[in-house]
Scaffold this active site. Structure first.
Site, PDB file in Angstrom:
ATOM      1  N   GLY A  11       0.842  -1.206   0.000  1.00 31.89           N
ATOM      2  CA  GLY A  11       0.000   0.000   0.000  1.00 31.89           C
ATOM      3  C   GLY A  11       0.870   1.247   0.000  1.00 31.89           C
ATOM      4  O   GLY A  11       1.551   1.529   0.981  1.00 31.89           O
ATOM      5  N   ASP A  36       2.404  -1.709  -4.511  1.00 29.66           N
ATOM      6  CA  ASP A  36       0.984  -1.351  -4.655  1.00 29.66           C
ATOM      7  C   ASP A  36       0.458  -2.016  -5.925  1.00 29.66           C
ATOM      8  O   ASP A  36       1.207  -2.232  -6.885  1.00 29.66           O
ATOM      9  CB  ASP A  36       0.854   0.171  -4.755  1.00 29.66           C
ATOM     10  CG  ASP A  36      -0.529   0.669  -4.320  1.00 29.66           C
ATOM     11  OD1 ASP A  36      -0.601   1.396  -3.317  1.00 29.66           O
ATOM     12  OD2 ASP A  36      -1.534   0.333  -4.991  1.00 29.66           O
ATOM     13  N   GLU A 163      -0.737   4.195  12.893  1.00 30.51           N
ATOM     14  CA  GLU A 163      -0.061   5.424  12.516  1.00 30.51           C
ATOM     15  C   GLU A 163      -0.856   6.622  13.027  1.00 30.51           C
ATOM     16  O   GLU A 163      -2.057   6.685  12.843  1.00 30.51           O
ATOM     17  CB  GLU A 163       0.044   5.481  10.977  1.00 30.51           C
ATOM     18  CG  GLU A 163       0.893   6.580  10.471  1.00 30.51           C
ATOM     19  CD  GLU A 163       2.200   6.671  11.242  1.00 30.51           C
ATOM     20  OE1 GLU A 163       3.063   5.809  11.031  1.00 30.51           O
ATOM     21  OE2 GLU A 163       2.356   7.605  12.062  1.00 30.51           O
ATOM     22  N   LYS A 223      -5.948   3.528  18.796  1.00 32.91           N
ATOM     23  CA  LYS A 223      -5.966   4.331  17.565  1.00 32.91           C
ATOM     24  C   LYS A 223      -7.372   4.889  17.331  1.00 32.91           C
ATOM     25  O   LYS A 223      -7.559   6.084  17.072  1.00 32.91           O
ATOM     26  CB  LYS A 223      -5.517   3.448  16.399  1.00 32.91           C
ATOM     27  CG  LYS A 223      -5.731   4.016  15.040  1.00 32.91           C
ATOM     28  CD  LYS A 223      -4.839   5.201  14.765  1.00 32.91           C
ATOM     29  CE  LYS A 223      -5.217   5.815  13.444  1.00 32.91           C
ATOM     30  NZ  LYS A 223      -4.311   6.792  12.952  1.00 32.91           N
ATOM     31  N   ASN A 227      -8.539   9.060  17.656  1.00 34.47           N
ATOM     32  CA  ASN A 227      -9.262   9.804  16.620  1.00 34.47           C
ATOM     33  C   ASN A 227     -10.644  10.236  17.097  1.00 34.47           C
ATOM     34  O   ASN A 227     -11.098  11.342  16.792  1.00 34.47           O
ATOM     35  CB  ASN A 227      -9.364   8.975  15.331  1.00 34.47           C
ATOM     36  CG  ASN A 227      -8.071   9.069  14.524  1.00 34.47           C
ATOM     37  OD1 ASN A 227      -7.253   9.961  14.750  1.00 34.47           O
ATOM     38  ND2 ASN A 227      -7.885   8.162  13.582  1.00 34.47           N
ATOM     39  N   LYS A 270     -10.277  24.555  17.048  1.00 33.01           N
ATOM     40  CA  LYS A 270     -10.536  25.551  16.000  1.00 33.01           C
ATOM     41  C   LYS A 270     -11.871  25.215  15.332  1.00 33.01           C
ATOM     42  O   LYS A 270     -12.000  24.181  14.669  1.00 33.01           O
ATOM     43  CB  LYS A 270      -9.388  25.521  14.993  1.00 33.01           C
ATOM     44  CG  LYS A 270      -9.497  26.559  13.900  1.00 33.01           C
ATOM     45  CD  LYS A 270      -9.184  27.935  14.417  1.00 33.01           C
ATOM     46  CE  LYS A 270      -9.451  28.997  13.343  1.00 33.01           C
ATOM     47  NZ  LYS A 270      -9.643  30.332  13.891  1.00 33.01           N
ATOM     48  N   VAL A 273     -15.924  24.642   9.304  1.00 36.57           N
ATOM     49  CA  VAL A 273     -17.083  24.190   8.538  1.00 36.57           C
ATOM     50  C   VAL A 273     -17.349  22.689   8.754  1.00 36.57           C
ATOM     51  O   VAL A 273     -18.365  22.150   8.322  1.00 36.57           O
ATOM     52  CB  VAL A 273     -16.885  24.561   7.053  1.00 36.57           C
ATOM     53  CG1 VAL A 273     -15.554  24.030   6.524  1.00 36.57           C
ATOM     54  CG2 VAL A 273     -17.984  24.075   6.153  1.00 36.57           C
ATOM     55  N   CYS A 279      -9.890   9.649   8.138  1.00 38.01           N
ATOM     56  CA  CYS A 279      -9.891   8.878   9.399  1.00 38.01           C
ATOM     57  C   CYS A 279     -11.052   9.144  10.343  1.00 38.01           C
ATOM     58  O   CYS A 279     -11.676   8.202  10.824  1.00 38.01           O
ATOM     59  CB  CYS A 279      -8.588   9.131  10.144  1.00 38.01           C
ATOM     60  SG  CYS A 279      -7.225   8.251   9.420  1.00 38.01           S
TER      61      CYS A 279
HETATM   62  C1  UDX Z   1      -6.125  12.619  11.880  1.00 36.45           C
HETATM   63  C2  UDX Z   1      -5.370  12.504  13.212  1.00 36.45           C
HETATM   64  O1  UDX Z   1      -5.000  13.819  13.666  1.00 36.45           O
HETATM   65  C3  UDX Z   1      -4.140  11.623  13.047  1.00 36.45           C
HETATM   66  O2  UDX Z   1      -3.493  11.427  14.300  1.00 36.45           O
HETATM   67  C4  UDX Z   1      -4.547  10.275  12.472  1.00 36.45           C
HETATM   68  O3  UDX Z   1      -3.416   9.460  12.236  1.00 36.45           O
HETATM   69  C5  UDX Z   1      -5.321  10.453  11.167  1.00 36.45           C
HETATM   70  O4  UDX Z   1      -6.445  11.329  11.388  1.00 36.45           O
HETATM   71  P1  UDX Z   1      -5.783  14.031   9.648  1.00 36.45           P
HETATM   72  O5  UDX Z   1      -7.153  13.552   9.289  1.00 36.45           O
HETATM   73  O6  UDX Z   1      -4.695  13.877   8.648  1.00 36.45           O
HETATM   74  O7  UDX Z   1      -5.263  13.296  10.965  1.00 36.45           O
HETATM   75  O8  UDX Z   1      -5.851  15.585  10.003  1.00 36.45           O
HETATM   76  P2  UDX Z   1      -6.247  16.446  11.291  1.00 36.45           P
HETATM   77  O9  UDX Z   1      -5.254  17.513  11.455  1.00 36.45           O
HETATM   78  O10 UDX Z   1      -6.540  15.624  12.476  1.00 36.45           O
HETATM   79  O11 UDX Z   1      -7.597  17.167  10.803  1.00 36.45           O
HETATM   80  C6  UDX Z   1      -8.791  16.449  10.552  1.00 36.45           C
HETATM   81  C7  UDX Z   1      -9.905  17.420  10.208  1.00 36.45           C
HETATM   82  O12 UDX Z   1     -10.292  18.194  11.339  1.00 36.45           O
HETATM   83  C8  UDX Z   1      -9.537  18.431   9.111  1.00 36.45           C
HETATM   84  O13 UDX Z   1     -10.631  18.596   8.242  1.00 36.45           O
HETATM   85  C9  UDX Z   1      -9.271  19.689   9.894  1.00 36.45           C
HETATM   86  O14 UDX Z   1      -9.469  20.855   9.134  1.00 36.45           O
HETATM   87  C10 UDX Z   1     -10.285  19.570  11.009  1.00 36.45           C
HETATM   88  N1  UDX Z   1      -9.915  20.328  12.231  1.00 36.45           N
HETATM   89  C11 UDX Z   1      -8.787  20.013  12.911  1.00 36.45           C
HETATM   90  C12 UDX Z   1     -10.766  21.336  12.680  1.00 36.45           C
HETATM   91  O15 UDX Z   1     -11.817  21.628  12.075  1.00 36.45           O
HETATM   92  N2  UDX Z   1     -10.435  22.009  13.833  1.00 36.45           N
HETATM   93  C13 UDX Z   1      -9.306  21.714  14.551  1.00 36.45           C
HETATM   94  O16 UDX Z   1      -9.085  22.372  15.591  1.00 36.45           O
HETATM   95  C14 UDX Z   1      -8.450  20.691  14.070  1.00 36.45           C
HETATM   96  P1  ADP Z   2      -4.213   5.375   3.369  1.00 35.26           P
HETATM   97  O1  ADP Z   2      -4.652   6.790   3.638  1.00 35.26           O
HETATM   98  O2  ADP Z   2      -4.737   4.411   4.423  1.00 35.26           O
HETATM   99  O3  ADP Z   2      -2.759   5.241   3.124  1.00 35.26           O
HETATM  100  P2  ADP Z   2      -4.690   5.156   0.493  1.00 35.26           P
HETATM  101  O4  ADP Z   2      -5.978   4.900  -0.216  1.00 35.26           O
HETATM  102  O5  ADP Z   2      -4.002   6.461   0.324  1.00 35.26           O
HETATM  103  O6  ADP Z   2      -5.003   4.883   2.053  1.00 35.26           O
HETATM  104  O7  ADP Z   2      -3.640   4.020   0.124  1.00 35.26           O
HETATM  105  C1  ADP Z   2      -3.901   2.650   0.172  1.00 35.26           C
HETATM  106  C2  ADP Z   2      -3.171   1.986  -0.997  1.00 35.26           C
HETATM  107  O8  ADP Z   2      -3.277   0.558  -0.861  1.00 35.26           O
HETATM  108  C3  ADP Z   2      -3.736   2.326  -2.384  1.00 35.26           C
HETATM  109  O9  ADP Z   2      -2.724   2.915  -3.178  1.00 35.26           O
HETATM  110  C4  ADP Z   2      -4.201   0.954  -2.932  1.00 35.26           C
HETATM  111  O10 ADP Z   2      -3.971   0.813  -4.339  1.00 35.26           O
HETATM  112  C5  ADP Z   2      -3.318  -0.012  -2.165  1.00 35.26           C
HETATM  113  N1  ADP Z   2      -3.854  -1.378  -2.092  1.00 35.26           N
HETATM  114  C6  ADP Z   2      -5.097  -1.778  -1.757  1.00 35.26           C
HETATM  115  N2  ADP Z   2      -5.193  -3.131  -1.785  1.00 35.26           N
HETATM  116  C7  ADP Z   2      -3.969  -3.608  -2.133  1.00 35.26           C
HETATM  117  C8  ADP Z   2      -3.409  -4.924  -2.313  1.00 35.26           C
HETATM  118  N3  ADP Z   2      -4.143  -6.013  -2.125  1.00 35.26           N
HETATM  119  N4  ADP Z   2      -2.123  -5.010  -2.693  1.00 35.26           N
HETATM  120  C9  ADP Z   2      -1.375  -3.905  -2.871  1.00 35.26           C
HETATM  121  N5  ADP Z   2      -1.827  -2.651  -2.713  1.00 35.26           N
HETATM  122  C10 ADP Z   2      -3.111  -2.486  -2.343  1.00 35.26           C
END
Ligand code: UDX
Ligand code: ADP
Length: 472
Positions: A11, A36, A163, A223, A227, A270, A273, A279
């Site tokens: 992936g 991938d 992660e 995890k 979140n 913060k 919208v 996630c």
């Molecule tokens: C999140 C978690 O932070 C991270 O630890 C996990 O691994 C994956 O999910 P991510 O989705 O990449 O990370 O971004 P993040 O900074 O958490 O923001 C998520 C959303 O919340 C965004 O749309 C952001 O704009 C919004 N946000 C964040 C707010 O609206 N207000 C805030 O105060 C913080």
């Molecule tokens: P994430 O945010 O969890 O990293 P993404 O959609 O960005 O998710 O990435 C997941 C990746 O896993 C994609 O690029 C997808 O093509 C790859 N993937 C899904 N299934 C398989 C598989 N069976 N073998 C190899 N790669 C895969």
């Protein structure tokens, strides 16, 4: 335990790509193969021009530049790379199910299952298999059951290593992780040895006291919980932003006041919208689904409210635009500043922008999008996906007719009735808002969905300003 010299990551997405690039950068003696099934994605990771990497992330191209070709490789030869590796990370996508049992709630584990079966089929010697994707609690059980029942005499050790990186700050989050969770079987020597092998990898750059060892289930649940807590803070402040708009209170002042209480802390308060990203929504729906499956109805309802408020916030923002534009946006041009779910990323998964756009499109608005990093076709495919997965009264042809994507923000806003700020890109604060105002149809409206602009200055220039959590 033998020293790890070869890692394979299945992936090459937002998690696998940056994480493996940093492991390769920090562990030059370990060969890291990122594989991938998506050939285009791998070709993009191998592109000579670093600006064409499939993911935009500050600092990523420098890390890839340093390690690629030395000990970091991107490939579609999945079987070969699995075979050569001692340690395999599973980093495939785990979207919310769109069909059958658990539709709209549970995580879809089909990609995990497929690649687990592939690992079982290909492996000829012992492997450490690591869940990196966010997964429902007890997925390791599923992985183990497949590996133990297919893999011949091979021993598999399964670890959970979720992660926590956030997009837009992924490289910094990886370099300076607050903690790295390593969940494994602490009851056997082999289990502990597998955990130590992974500790050794991260200990190349992270202090040992940040490497937290737990059992697999705690790691998986931590995890989801992290979140859920973060998203809950955003929904809490967003819920109160609605009350602020009805009173004289200002949501940013409230956030500052409560955030200076050291027990609460200032981060993730913060108002916006609505949160997006791959996630938060997925993980909470997954948590809700697990609670319901276990008969914990009240717990499920409690966490579901976080999503309900987030949907309310996106809808409220769109409805406010319609109300302020004299109850209709039909045939009116609305300029969207930003489409990504947050700044400094080109990721648009679950972005609030697409939900706001689809509400406005139901009323037949013309949407003109400018985003510094999102490609035009992504905007269309997000909207088409949304209208297909949820009921919206619009066809693909109409979307292509009503939505326009621009490479220049001034052009996007020219002859518009309103500007809506959907992403908090820094560059928006540097625009010449007087010039933008001149090009607008009057009265000119601005809806700041991120509270990043200087509202007093905008009002002085003649704009009608509406912001989240600010009464007028
Ligand atoms: C999140 C978690 O932070 C991270 O630890 C996990 O691994 C994956 O999910 P991510 O989705 O990449 O990370 O971004 P993040 O900074 O958490 O923001 C998520 C959303 O919340 C965004 O749309 C952001 O704009 C919004 N946000 C964040 C707010 O609206 N207000 C805030 O105060 C913080
Ligand atoms: P994430 O945010 O969890 O990293 P993404 O959609 O960005 O998710 O990435 C997941 C990746 O896993 C994609 O690029 C997808 O093509 C790859 N993937 C899904 N299934 C398989 C598989 N069976 N073998 C190899 N790669 C895969």
């Amino acid at each position: 335990m033998t020293k790890i010299t070869n890692i394979c990551c299945i992936g090459a997405g937002y998690v696998g790509g940056p994480t493996m690039a940093v492991i390769a950068q920090k562990c030059p003696e370990i060969t890291v193969n990122v594989v991938d099934i998506n050939e285009q994605r791998i070709a993009d990771w191998n592109d000579e021009n670093m600006d064409n990497l499939p993911i935009y992330e500050p600092g990523l191209k420098e890390v890839v530049e340093e390690a690629r070709g030395r000990n970091l490789f991107f490939s579609t030869e999945i079987d070969k790379c699995i075979d050569e590796a001692q340690m395999i990370f599973i980093s495939v996508n785990t979207p919310t199910k769109t069909y059958g049992k658990g539709k709209g709630m549970a995580a879809d584990l089909k990609y995990i299952e497929l690649c687990t079966r592939q690992i079982a089929r290909v492996s000829k010697d012992d492997k450490i298999v690591i869940e990196k994707s966010t997964l429902p609690v007890r997925t390791a059980q599923v992985v183990r059951s497949i590996l133990d029942n297919i893999g011949s005499d091979v021993n598999f050790h399964i670890l959970s290593n979720p992660e926590f990186l956030a997009e837009g700050t992924a490289i910094d989050d990886l370099h300076n992780a607050d903690r790295m969770l390593i969940g494994g079987d602490t009851s056997t020597d082999e289990g502990r040895a597998a955990m130590e092998a992974l500790v050794d990898v991260y200990a190349h750059w992270l202090p040992k006291d940040r490497l937290l060892k737990t059992n697999v289930w705690s790691s998986e649940l931590s995890k989801l919980t992290a979140n859920a807590f973060l998203a809950q803070r955003i929904s809490s402040i967003n819920a109160l932003s609605a009350l602020c708009e009805k009173t004289e209170a200002d949501i940013d002042e409230v956030a500052r006041a409560i955030g200076s209480d050291s027990r609460i802390g200032p981060k993730f308060l913060k108002s916006s919208v609505g949160f997006g990203g791959s996630c938060f929504q997925k993980d909470i729906l997954n948590l809700v689904y697990i609670c319901r499956s276990q008969g914990l109805q009240e717990v499920a309802d409690y966490w579901e409210q976080v999503i309900i408020i987030n949907d309310y916030q996106k809808r409220r923002f769109a409805e406010n635009i319609i109300n302020k534009l004299y109850n209709t946006v039909s045939g009116k041009k609305i300029a969207f500043m930003g489409w990504a779910f947050k700044k400094d990323t080109n990721d648009t998964r679950e972005t609030a922008a697409m939900y706001v756009a689809s509400h406005l499109l139901d009323d037949r608005a013309e949407i003109h999008v400018y985003d510094p990093k999102v490609k035009p076709e992504q905007v269309y495919s997000d909207l088409i996906y949304l209208t297909e997965s949820q009921y919206h009264d619009i066809t693909e042809e109409q979307i292509r007719e009503l939505v326009h994507v621009h490479s220049d923000p001034y052009e996007a806003a020219n002859n518009a009735h309103a500007v809506a700020v959907l992403t908090e890109w820094d560059e928006f604060t540097t625009y010449d808002w007087k010039k933008l105002f001149k090009g607008m149809i009057k009265p000119a409206f601005i809806f700041d969905g991120r509270n990043i602009l200087d509202h007093t200055e905008l009002k002085n220039l003649g704009w009608n300003v509406y912001a989240i959590g600010k009464g007028n």
